[in-house]
Design a protein around this motif. Sequence first.
Motif, PDB file in Angstrom:
ATOM      1  N   MET A   1      42.251  54.551  50.360  1.00  0.00           N
ATOM      2  CA  MET A   1      43.450  54.476  49.522  1.00  0.00           C
ATOM      3  C   MET A   1      43.303  55.398  48.308  1.00  0.00           C
ATOM      4  N   PHE A   2      42.213  55.199  47.549  1.00  0.00           N
ATOM      5  CA  PHE A   2      41.966  56.094  46.424  1.00  0.00           C
ATOM      6  C   PHE A   2      40.896  57.069  46.854  1.00  0.00           C
ATOM      7  N   ARG A  38      52.353  43.116  44.529  1.00  0.00           N
ATOM      8  CA  ARG A  38      52.375  43.103  45.985  1.00  0.00           C
ATOM      9  C   ARG A  38      52.061  44.518  46.483  1.00  0.00           C
ATOM     10  N   TYR A  39      51.100  44.653  47.421  1.00  0.00           N
ATOM     11  CA  TYR A  39      50.788  45.978  47.948  1.00  0.00           C
ATOM     12  C   TYR A  39      51.969  46.491  48.757  1.00  0.00           C
ATOM     13  N   PRO A  40      52.293  47.794  48.595  1.00  0.00           N
ATOM     14  CA  PRO A  40      53.391  48.347  49.389  1.00  0.00           C
ATOM     15  C   PRO A  40      53.017  48.381  50.859  1.00  0.00           C
ATOM     16  N   PHE A  49      52.587  38.427  47.856  1.00  0.00           N
ATOM     17  CA  PHE A  49      52.025  38.941  46.612  1.00  0.00           C
ATOM     18  C   PHE A  49      50.513  38.744  46.621  1.00  0.00           C
ATOM     19  N   ALA A  50      49.766  39.787  46.270  1.00  0.00           N
ATOM     20  CA  ALA A  50      48.307  39.674  46.195  1.00  0.00           C
ATOM     21  C   ALA A  50      47.893  39.011  44.883  1.00  0.00           C
ATOM     22  N   LEU A  51      48.734  39.173  43.852  1.00  0.00           N
ATOM     23  CA  LEU A  51      48.513  38.456  42.593  1.00  0.00           C
ATOM     24  C   LEU A  51      49.816  37.758  42.223  1.00  0.00           C
ATOM     25  N   GLY A  68      36.024  33.438  43.676  1.00  0.00           N
ATOM     26  CA  GLY A  68      37.095  33.035  44.592  1.00  0.00           C
ATOM     27  C   GLY A  68      36.790  33.606  45.959  1.00  0.00           C
ATOM     28  N   PRO A  69      37.349  33.011  47.014  1.00  0.00           N
ATOM     29  CA  PRO A  69      37.027  33.469  48.362  1.00  0.00           C
ATOM     30  C   PRO A  69      37.478  34.904  48.631  1.00  0.00           C
ATOM     31  N   SER A  70      36.970  35.454  49.702  1.00  0.00           N
ATOM     32  CA  SER A  70      37.330  36.805  50.102  1.00  0.00           C
ATOM     33  C   SER A  70      38.840  36.886  50.320  1.00  0.00           C
ATOM     34  N   GLY A  71      39.455  37.934  49.817  1.00  0.00           N
ATOM     35  CA  GLY A  71      40.899  38.098  49.967  1.00  0.00           C
ATOM     36  C   GLY A  71      41.705  37.359  48.911  1.00  0.00           C
ATOM     37  N   ALA A  72      41.036  36.734  47.942  1.00  0.00           N
ATOM     38  CA  ALA A  72      41.742  35.950  46.922  1.00  0.00           C
ATOM     39  C   ALA A  72      42.483  36.840  45.925  1.00  0.00           C
ATOM     40  N   GLY A  73      42.055  38.104  45.830  1.00  0.00           N
ATOM     41  CA  GLY A  73      42.719  39.010  44.893  1.00  0.00           C
ATOM     42  C   GLY A  73      41.831  39.460  43.744  1.00  0.00           C
ATOM     43  N   LYS A  74      40.526  39.252  43.865  1.00  0.00           N
ATOM     44  CA  LYS A  74      39.611  39.575  42.763  1.00  0.00           C
ATOM     45  C   LYS A  74      39.610  41.085  42.485  1.00  0.00           C
ATOM     46  N   THR A  75      39.448  41.872  43.554  1.00  0.00           N
ATOM     47  CA  THR A  75      39.431  43.332  43.380  1.00  0.00           C
ATOM     48  C   THR A  75      40.793  43.813  42.884  1.00  0.00           C
ATOM     49  N   THR A  76      41.847  43.237  43.426  1.00  0.00           N
ATOM     50  CA  THR A  76      43.198  43.612  42.999  1.00  0.00           C
ATOM     51  C   THR A  76      43.367  43.350  41.500  1.00  0.00           C
ATOM     52  N   LEU A  77      42.821  42.244  41.026  1.00  0.00           N
ATOM     53  CA  LEU A  77      42.916  41.932  39.598  1.00  0.00           C
ATOM     54  C   LEU A  77      42.137  42.966  38.771  1.00  0.00           C
TER      55      LEU A  77
HETATM   56  N1  LIG Z   1      45.195  48.556  49.819  1.00  0.00           N
HETATM   57  C1  LIG Z   1      45.718  47.417  50.234  1.00  0.00           C
HETATM   58  N2  LIG Z   1      46.887  47.412  50.925  1.00  0.00           N
HETATM   59  C2  LIG Z   1      47.439  46.262  51.346  1.00  0.00           C
HETATM   60  N3  LIG Z   1      46.914  45.044  51.114  1.00  0.00           N
HETATM   61  C3  LIG Z   1      45.753  44.969  50.432  1.00  0.00           C
HETATM   62  C4  LIG Z   1      45.097  46.154  49.967  1.00  0.00           C
HETATM   63  N4  LIG Z   1      43.954  45.773  49.331  1.00  0.00           N
HETATM   64  C5  LIG Z   1      43.919  44.421  49.398  1.00  0.00           C
HETATM   65  N5  LIG Z   1      44.996  43.933  50.042  1.00  0.00           N
HETATM   66  C6  LIG Z   1      45.312  42.509  50.280  1.00  0.00           C
HETATM   67  O1  LIG Z   1      45.398  41.873  49.020  1.00  0.00           O
HETATM   68  C7  LIG Z   1      44.804  40.586  49.057  1.00  0.00           C
HETATM   69  C8  LIG Z   1      43.705  40.503  48.014  1.00  0.00           C
HETATM   70  O2  LIG Z   1      42.661  41.389  48.363  1.00  0.00           O
HETATM   71  P1  LIG Z   1      41.423  41.710  47.408  1.00  0.00           P
HETATM   72  O3  LIG Z   1      41.916  41.919  46.038  1.00  0.00           O
HETATM   73  O4  LIG Z   1      40.651  42.801  48.032  1.00  0.00           O
HETATM   74  O5  LIG Z   1      40.617  40.322  47.476  1.00  0.00           O
HETATM   75  P2  LIG Z   1      39.097  39.992  47.052  1.00  0.00           P
HETATM   76  O6  LIG Z   1      38.599  41.107  46.219  1.00  0.00           O
HETATM   77  O7  LIG Z   1      39.214  38.688  46.332  1.00  0.00           O
HETATM   78  O8  LIG Z   1      38.340  39.838  48.330  1.00  0.00           O
HETATM   79  C9  LIG Z   1      44.309  40.381  50.473  1.00  0.00           C
HETATM   80  O9  LIG Z   1      45.289  39.669  51.189  1.00  0.00           O
HETATM   81  C10 LIG Z   1      44.192  41.791  50.997  1.00  0.00           C
HETATM   82  O10 LIG Z   1      44.382  41.817  52.380  1.00  0.00           O
END
Ligand SMILES: Nc1ncnc2c1ncn2[C@@H]1O[C@H](COP(=O)(O)OP(=O)(O)O)[C@@H](O)[C@H]1O
Length: 460
Positions: A1-2, A38-40, A49-51, A68-77
């Motif tokens: 992505m980046f 929300r990711y496009p 919405f991811a957050l 928080g569990p995997s996919g919770a949105g930690k990286t997104t935050l």
């Molecule tokens: N680039 C992306 N495009 C679409 N959806 C994404 C992308 N990155 C993460 N997601 C979705 O966003 C949600 C949160 O992901 P993420 O922030 O990576 O969680 P964590 O870091 O807690 O494991 C998940 O449902 C994941 O599938």
Amino acid sequence: MFFSRRFDHLLHLQSHFCSWDCEVNLIDAVTIKNFYWRYPNFAGIVSDFALKNITLTIKENEFFGITGPSGAGKTTLCFSIVGLIPHQMQINDKDPRQYISGNVKVFDETVSAIEEKDSKSVITGRGVMSPEIGLVMQDPESQFLTMSVKQELSLGLQFLGLKKEEIENRIKEALKRVGMVDIYDMADKIHPAELSGGQKQRLIIASFIAMRPKILILDEPTSDLDPAGKIEVIEAIQRLKKDGNLTVILVEHNPELMQDFADRMLVLYEGSIVAIDEPDNIYSNSKLVDKYNIYAPEVAELKYGTDSKRCATIESFIEAIPKNLNLGKVKKEDYVGNTNVMIKVENLHFAYEDGTKALQGLSFEVKQNELIALIGQNGSGKSTLSKILSGIEGNFKGTVKVMDLDLHDSKNRKNMPRHIGYVFQNPDHQIFNRSVYNEVAYGLKNMSIDLPVIDERVKS
Ligand SMILES: Nc1ncnc2c1ncn2[C@@H]1O[C@H](COP(=O)(O)OP(=O)(O)O)[C@@H](O)[C@H]1O
Ligand SMILES: [Mg+2]
């Protein structure tokens, strides 16, 4: 992505340069209000919405944990705090409100917000916060940009337009802060790929530290590392905390690290904040821990205390044990063993062929029926001792006797499997046969036991 998050970061240095000598007011480091993201999705499917409705304040110099569990949105935050989200994302700008609402501020400066301009919604804010924020990701490999350790450390500093001498000073100081100052003299000759996992990750941390960020975000910085690398990085983080003067946001699952480091921690679940509190308050809240599958300290599994509140620390656990505890029918002999000595070890020394001294002067006894736990850090000699006791290693100094059989005698060592069963850490290392029956019978056959007896023992 980046293409590269660190490169995105660095590109923004020139346009958003801020002097480090400017006075820092005692203000909140991060303020997030009603933030949704929300990711496009260009396939036309609307993702969730991811957050969701994130409202949060992180104080200056706070050590803030996120779990928080995997996919919770930690990286997104984390990306949202840095400004990579939404500014580096391709979204349909006809209707950005589909993707984002609320706002993110860092040191009172708007990173991201959405406003109405000329009856249209537009995303505003300064975007990627560099060099004020450093973002260290899970995988160190993907974050390297250059060919040498020195270049890696100086790249960002050159973007900042610093003089050569200042760059050298900062590189040395940053290496010191992550415990790697011993490679300073060689730094221009070492390729980042030559470093161990722990060193690579510490190099990335150092290259951010050299830019003197106000906030350092570490997104699961140890999860791709081996145990030794994890310890190195944890020690580096520990030093950063001790030095102070830095707001640290750490995404981590390990409860002990959270308890040691975090002033407060946030639990994310399916994009929402379900708790923000001091780690001990989170881990002692059994409903929260169970409902959101939070990794809790082992002591919190022990159910002393009320149903809704568990002990998050050994100290509070000891406090919670009733003083007049009645152990009922349990007799002391049941757990301390009787007087028959089964294993006797005296002044045991063992060194591997390369000279590594694994055991140095160990003495102890194990009695019949006794249950003994052997604990120690990685590399402290637990497996070496187990191998000697089970007769696998014979080249030791000192006394080792199992049921009075001297293990210096190779015949006794050969017979040890009759007396000691040794279960290894990795089951794959000790399964040799293609069927469960043959596996269970394997040792018995080696002991030349009659087939009908073997059959009976396997079935039992
Ligand atoms: N680039 C992306 N495009 C679409 N959806 C994404 C992308 N990155 C993460 N997601 C979705 O966003 C949600 C949160 O992901 P993420 O922030 O990576 O969680 P964590 O870091 O807690 O494991 C998940 O449902 C994941 O599938
Ligand atoms: Mg993540």
